[in-house]
Design an enzyme around this catalytic site. Sequence first.
Site, PDB file in Angstrom:
ATOM      1  N   GLU A  89      -9.530  -3.375   1.787  1.00 27.55           N
ATOM      2  CA  GLU A  89      -8.457  -2.743   1.014  1.00 27.55           C
ATOM      3  C   GLU A  89      -7.310  -3.714   0.758  1.00 27.55           C
ATOM      4  O   GLU A  89      -6.688  -3.684  -0.302  1.00 27.55           O
ATOM      5  CB  GLU A  89      -7.954  -1.498   1.761  1.00 27.55           C
TER       6      GLU A  89
ATOM      7  N   ARG B 279     -10.200  15.062  12.433  1.00 28.46           N
ATOM      8  CA  ARG B 279      -9.930  16.068  11.391  1.00 28.46           C
ATOM      9  C   ARG B 279     -11.176  16.899  11.115  1.00 28.46           C
ATOM     10  O   ARG B 279     -12.282  16.354  11.062  1.00 28.46           O
ATOM     11  CB  ARG B 279      -9.489  15.394  10.087  1.00 28.46           C
TER      12      ARG B 279
ATOM     13  N   ARG C 139       0.862  -1.182   0.000  1.00 26.37           N
ATOM     14  CA  ARG C 139       0.000   0.000   0.000  1.00 26.37           C
ATOM     15  C   ARG C 139       0.907   1.242   0.000  1.00 26.37           C
ATOM     16  O   ARG C 139       1.801   1.378   0.825  1.00 26.37           O
ATOM     17  CB  ARG C 139      -0.852   0.019   1.266  1.00 26.37           C
TER      18      ARG C 139
END
Length: 393
Positions: A379, A235, A85
């Site tokens: 993923e 965030r 990744r």
Amino acid sequence: MKILVLNSGSSSIKFQLFEMEDERVLASGLIEQIGEISGRATLKSSDAEPVTKVCGITDHQVGLEMMQEMLKEAGFGSFDAIGHRVVHGGEVFHVPTLIDDEVLQVIEGLSPLAPLHNPANAAGIRVAKSVNPTLPQVAVFDTAFHQTLPKHAYLYALPYELYEKADIRRYGFHGTSHAFVAQSAAEYLNQPPESLNLITLHLGNGASATAIKAGKSIDTSMGMTPLEGLVMGTRSGDLDPAILFYLARKYGMSIDELDQLLNKQSGLKGISGKNDLRSVTEAAASGDEQAKTAMAMMGYRIKKYIGAYTAALGRVDAIVFTGGIGEHSVEMRNLACEGLSDGLGIMLDPDKNSAYKRGVMELHSDQSRVKVLVVPTNEELEIARQTKMMITS
Ligand code: ADP
């Protein structure tokens, strides 16, 4: 064919070994606290008890060697390729790429765009190549799926030379996840991806929305960095950039302090004091007003993106929820979809929504014009699939 997938961080390496014949996970684990005496390596495999070793892991090389030794002891000493990744592929990498020295140099060269991730990803690649010099190794980029964004979607309305000289543009992230769930949704709906318009919502600690037209990403909420867009665990997502000038002038805050504020102290945590949606949901249920506000803000921001991407796509066939929050939070799926039935034809079925447990499922009511799906992301499997495709094509 066996494929090892590595996700290398600055002090950890996460790994999964896949048998690609049936896409089964043979073994998985984590090397953590690299560089500390309390370093720890854990391996889980389907047919044995988990193994943990605690010892000083001085660097990534030692960590990787230990991981491969543990795999060997568990009976998985050989594999056919390694998929890595890599967070940032800039404008260079549009597709998974077989890694040679030049590719590795380019990945390292993109570090200014992802200073927390690319150097660690590159370190993982470097040691994996030195331990396995003859094995094919493939880089799979979080940004690659979004390289199909049109220019009017990826440019910021800043002086054009900042794009030309400083590479400032929207890149988008979570691309591997958005690609995986879009593909799985198409399979579930039994339609070719080219015939579908989707809005995929990857909602985890980091969160992003993507508009996918005929299988291609045409807009996404994360920007030049993963800070833009949805309200996340810590965030802020979208905000008026002038707030930064204001804070700097009023409190003399430095660039590093502002970075910390927006990336680590904001989002759910900034509003409610808690970054994990499970805790926020519990607090909201017991009457904590700030927790309720934090959830409402996150849900409202997702809803705004659903509206914006409906406009961008023209027609939406399905909304796809994924990630820890998208897959598990009944409340957040409800907040994101409520009030969208008259205008956008999106109607969640409350019973299906609260009954969802696992797998690909549809949660919309029979009257809904737009389908609403939950598709668990994977993923690592997507990286393994892309690695296989790369080395067999
Ligand atoms: P990451 O982005 O780090 O991969 P995940 O995709 O695992 O994270 O998502 C983590 C988020 O999912 C956390 O906010 C967590 O609270 C949330 N989550 C996980 N399970 C549930 C649940 N049952 N209900 C609500 N939120 C959940």
